[in-house]
Write a protein that holds these residues in place. Structure first.
Motif, PDB file in Angstrom:
ATOM      1  N   TYR A   1       0.838  -1.204   0.000  1.00  0.00           N
ATOM      2  CA  TYR A   1       0.000   0.000   0.000  1.00  0.00           C
ATOM      3  C   TYR A   1       0.874   1.256   0.000  1.00  0.00           C
ATOM      4  CZ  TYR A   1      -3.920  -3.074   1.215  1.00  0.00           C
ATOM      5  OH  TYR A   1      -4.860  -4.055   1.224  1.00  0.00           O
TER       6      TYR A   1
ATOM      7  N   ILE B   1       2.274   1.820  -3.577  1.00  0.00           N
ATOM      8  CA  ILE B   1       1.369   2.365  -4.583  1.00  0.00           C
ATOM      9  C   ILE B   1       0.711   3.655  -4.114  1.00  0.00           C
ATOM     10  CG2 ILE B   1       0.931   0.082  -5.566  1.00  0.00           C
ATOM     11  CD1 ILE B   1      -1.766   0.041  -4.233  1.00  0.00           C
TER      12      ILE B   1
ATOM     13  N   LEU C   1      -1.102   4.450  -1.341  1.00  0.00           N
ATOM     14  CA  LEU C   1      -2.310   4.504  -0.522  1.00  0.00           C
ATOM     15  C   LEU C   1      -1.979   4.945   0.899  1.00  0.00           C
ATOM     16  CD1 LEU C   1      -4.474   1.413  -1.509  1.00  0.00           C
ATOM     17  CD2 LEU C   1      -4.708   3.782  -2.176  1.00  0.00           C
TER      18      LEU C   1
ATOM     19  N   GLN D   1     -12.554  -1.971   0.587  1.00  0.00           N
ATOM     20  CA  GLN D   1     -12.325  -3.221  -0.139  1.00  0.00           C
ATOM     21  C   GLN D   1     -13.421  -4.228   0.150  1.00  0.00           C
ATOM     22  OE1 GLN D   1      -8.206  -4.373   0.863  1.00  0.00           O
ATOM     23  NE2 GLN D   1      -8.036  -4.915  -1.293  1.00  0.00           N
TER      24      GLN D   1
ATOM     25  N   THR E   1     -12.081  -1.400  -5.653  1.00  0.00           N
ATOM     26  CA  THR E   1     -10.708  -1.787  -5.981  1.00  0.00           C
ATOM     27  C   THR E   1      -9.755  -0.786  -5.339  1.00  0.00           C
ATOM     28  OG1 THR E   1     -10.495  -0.410  -7.947  1.00  0.00           O
ATOM     29  CG2 THR E   1     -11.508  -2.575  -8.239  1.00  0.00           C
TER      30      THR E   1
ATOM     31  N   GLU F   1      -7.535   0.909  -6.787  1.00  0.00           N
ATOM     32  CA  GLU F   1      -7.439   2.097  -7.632  1.00  0.00           C
ATOM     33  C   GLU F   1      -8.576   3.062  -7.300  1.00  0.00           C
ATOM     34  OE1 GLU F   1      -7.218   1.166 -11.744  1.00  0.00           O
ATOM     35  OE2 GLU F   1      -6.720   3.228 -12.324  1.00  0.00           O
ATOM     36  N   GLU F   2      -9.749   2.517  -7.106  1.00  0.00           N
ATOM     37  CA  GLU F   2     -10.879   3.366  -6.740  1.00  0.00           C
ATOM     38  C   GLU F   2     -10.649   4.000  -5.371  1.00  0.00           C
ATOM     39  OE1 GLU F   2     -14.187   0.773  -9.266  1.00  0.00           O
ATOM     40  OE2 GLU F   2     -13.810   0.373  -7.151  1.00  0.00           O
TER      41      GLU F   2
ATOM     42  N   ALA G   1      -7.816   4.713  -4.135  1.00  0.00           N
ATOM     43  CA  ALA G   1      -6.833   5.772  -4.340  1.00  0.00           C
ATOM     44  C   ALA G   1      -7.515   7.043  -4.843  1.00  0.00           C
ATOM     45  CB  ALA G   1      -5.771   5.308  -5.337  1.00  0.00           C
ATOM     46  N   ASP G   2      -8.419   6.896  -5.806  1.00  0.00           N
ATOM     47  CA  ASP G   2      -9.195   8.019  -6.335  1.00  0.00           C
ATOM     48  C   ASP G   2      -9.929   8.739  -5.220  1.00  0.00           C
ATOM     49  OD1 ASP G   2      -8.536   7.656  -8.939  1.00  0.00           O
ATOM     50  OD2 ASP G   2     -10.599   7.463  -9.667  1.00  0.00           O
TER      51      ASP G   2
ATOM     52  N   GLU H   1      -7.680  10.585  -2.888  1.00  0.00           N
ATOM     53  CA  GLU H   1      -7.122  11.789  -3.493  1.00  0.00           C
ATOM     54  C   GLU H   1      -8.162  12.907  -3.530  1.00  0.00           C
ATOM     55  OE1 GLU H   1      -4.989  13.189  -7.668  1.00  0.00           O
ATOM     56  OE2 GLU H   1      -5.746  11.146  -7.434  1.00  0.00           O
TER      57      GLU H   1
END
Lengths: 133, 133
Positions: free
Chosen positions: A21, A24, A26, A55, A60, A62-63, A65-66, A69
DNA sequence: GTAAACCTGCGTGTGACTAACAGGTCAAGG
DNA sequence: CCTTGACCTGTTAGTCACACGCAGGTTTAC
């Protein structure tokens, strides 16, 4: 105030995953300048909890992370979150149906095969069980 | 007698996949010595059909490779095939339950969220919708 | 002669990690 | 002081079944 292993024990997430994590983006732990070790604080603990919670709802990474952010920029991630979930529910409905179909095909095959003998390969057939489907 | 594209059209399998199967040894086409192109015959056509049939029953390509090899050695792959299928059925039962649970959690969340307003991130919360779960 | 549609091998990307490697760090005990 | 064992670091490869793209060669039709 915590190292990777501390956070791992505290949260039940493997240290491998914690490092992943971090890699990448997170989690953004500070560093101990003496030895380069990652150091996590209370913010990271709740971030990690958030990640696992999301989760478990089918998001996911990636989501996640979105969302993180968006939230970090001071915007409400809630509309995006609702939309992703609606979409995921549709996808999952699809996947469920496919898996149910597969399960039926498999169970039907097993029953169908129960009365069939094993056969030897004969050049133009590999396994008549499978080919009989 | 057929090239990759011919086999692809004949079988409905993409040429990418056909080359992939050749690469991992599921198909063993001859070669045209003039240009190095793969050439497939009737045996390859039925092999390919077998592969897709097995896949549609939940077999992995590795398992298919095992079966093909066993069969190629003149042994009956049928006992192995029955065993794999039984195992796969159990696995799939598990996966199905997990997906059903996930679906319930997601649908419950969406309903639960319907009455909740969007919130702004405030430093100790990222998205109260998710955190409310 | 040239354009379109094929072919070749190879490398990268997908998701969410896990496992393994080589080497550095740290606390406790003898 | 030294060792042992448990930690840490970064990086790489593996999982599955392909899809896609690259650079360059070939074939076919006009």
């Amino acid at each position: 105030m915590m190292t990777v292993a501390d956070l791992s024990k505290h949260s039940g997430v493997t240290s491998h995953a914690v490092r992943y994590y971090s890699r990448i983006g997170l989690l953004k732990p500070g560093r101990n300048p003496e030895n380069g070790y990652r150091i996590f604080d209370r913010t990271d603990i709740s971030r990690l909890r958030f990640i696992r919670q999301a989760q478990s709802l089918g998001f996911t990474l990636e989501e996640v992370a979105d969302i993180l952010e968006e939230s970090g920029k001071g915007n409400s991630p809630c509309p995006k979150v609702r939309e992703i979930l609606r979409h995921r529910i549709e996808e999952n409905r699809h996947k469920l149906e496919e898996l149910k179909n597969l399960q039926e095909r498999m169970e039907h095959a097993l029953v169908h095969w129960a009365g069939m003998p094993d056969g030897m390969p004969d050049g133009h057939s590999v396994c008549h069980l499978i080919e009989s489907g």
